[in-house]
Design a protein around this motif. Structure first.
Motif, PDB file in Angstrom:
ATOM      1  N   ASP A   1       0.848  -1.183   0.000  1.00 17.99           N
ATOM      2  CA  ASP A   1       0.000   0.000   0.000  1.00 17.99           C
ATOM      3  C   ASP A   1       0.881   1.229   0.000  1.00 17.99           C
ATOM      4  OD1 ASP A   1      -3.172   0.563   0.835  1.00 17.99           O
ATOM      5  OD2 ASP A   1      -1.813   2.212   1.247  1.00 17.99           O
TER       6      ASP A   1
ATOM      7  N   LEU B   1      -0.730   0.079   6.381  1.00 14.46           N
ATOM      8  CA  LEU B   1      -0.286  -1.315   6.314  1.00 14.46           C
ATOM      9  C   LEU B   1      -0.502  -2.106   7.605  1.00 14.46           C
ATOM     10  CD1 LEU B   1       2.925  -0.851   4.159  1.00 14.46           C
ATOM     11  CD2 LEU B   1       0.810  -2.012   3.476  1.00 14.46           C
TER      12      LEU B   1
ATOM     13  N   LYS C   1      -3.026  -5.319   7.718  1.00 15.40           N
ATOM     14  CA  LYS C   1      -2.493  -6.625   8.128  1.00 15.40           C
ATOM     15  C   LYS C   1      -3.300  -7.186   9.302  1.00 15.40           C
ATOM     16  CE  LYS C   1       1.844  -8.721   9.815  1.00 15.40           C
ATOM     17  NZ  LYS C   1       1.401  -9.459  10.970  1.00 15.40           N
TER      18      LYS C   1
ATOM     19  N   VAL D   1      -0.496 -12.766   6.810  1.00 17.56           N
ATOM     20  CA  VAL D   1       0.259 -11.766   6.062  1.00 17.56           C
ATOM     21  C   VAL D   1       1.733 -12.020   6.355  1.00 17.56           C
ATOM     22  CG1 VAL D   1       0.696  -9.305   5.733  1.00 17.56           C
ATOM     23  CG2 VAL D   1      -1.630 -10.111   6.209  1.00 17.56           C
TER      24      VAL D   1
ATOM     25  N   THR E   1       4.650  -6.825   4.520  1.00 16.77           N
ATOM     26  CA  THR E   1       3.986  -5.639   3.981  1.00 16.77           C
ATOM     27  C   THR E   1       5.074  -4.692   3.484  1.00 16.77           C
ATOM     28  OG1 THR E   1       3.992  -4.424   6.090  1.00 16.77           O
ATOM     29  CG2 THR E   1       2.050  -5.799   5.612  1.00 16.77           C
TER      30      THR E   1
END
Length: 120
Positions: A2, A8, A12, A24, A27
């Motif tokens: 993102d 983020l 997540k 996840v 990130t």
């Protein structure tokens, strides 16, 4: 991935909290890093949730770079803008689906379902 590094952690947390079978693994707000992670076996996700309006390397470019090198990553594009703005470009770049950031939690937490629905 993102463009907003402050979004983020909450994205997540939402995905992991609302889905029993999803994790996840990383990130990033850096499109180049996302490409690198997807091309490396040890950091390759099953699904990449890719923001379309990234600074530097665009989300479209990230999709294209991944798709031209590897087919093992499903790519779900996402955007805060109208889906129509990016849908065709994302599809041509290799994304299998697209969601709006304002879409309901079910879509965000079950990208495989969304990918199946978008593809057919």
């Amino acid at each position: 991935m993102d463009n907003d590094r402050f979004v983020l952690p909450s994205l997540k947390a939402s995905i992991e909290e609302l889905s029993d079978d999803m994790q996840v693994i990383w990130t990033t707000s850096d499109g180049g890093q996302a490409v690198s992670n997807c091309l490396t076996a040890s950091t390759r996700p099953k699904v990449l949730l890719a923001d379309m309006s990234m600074e530097g390397v665009s989300g479209i470019s990230v999709c294209r770079r991944i798709r031209t090198r590897i087919g093992k990553v499903d790519i779900l594009a996402m955007t805060a803008y109208s889906i129509d703005r990016y849908a065709e470009k994302a599809s041509l770049a290799g994304a299998q689906g697209i969601v709006g950031k304002s879409d309901d939690q079910q879509i965000v937490t079950d990208p495989h379902h969304r990918l199946r629905r978008d593809v057919g």
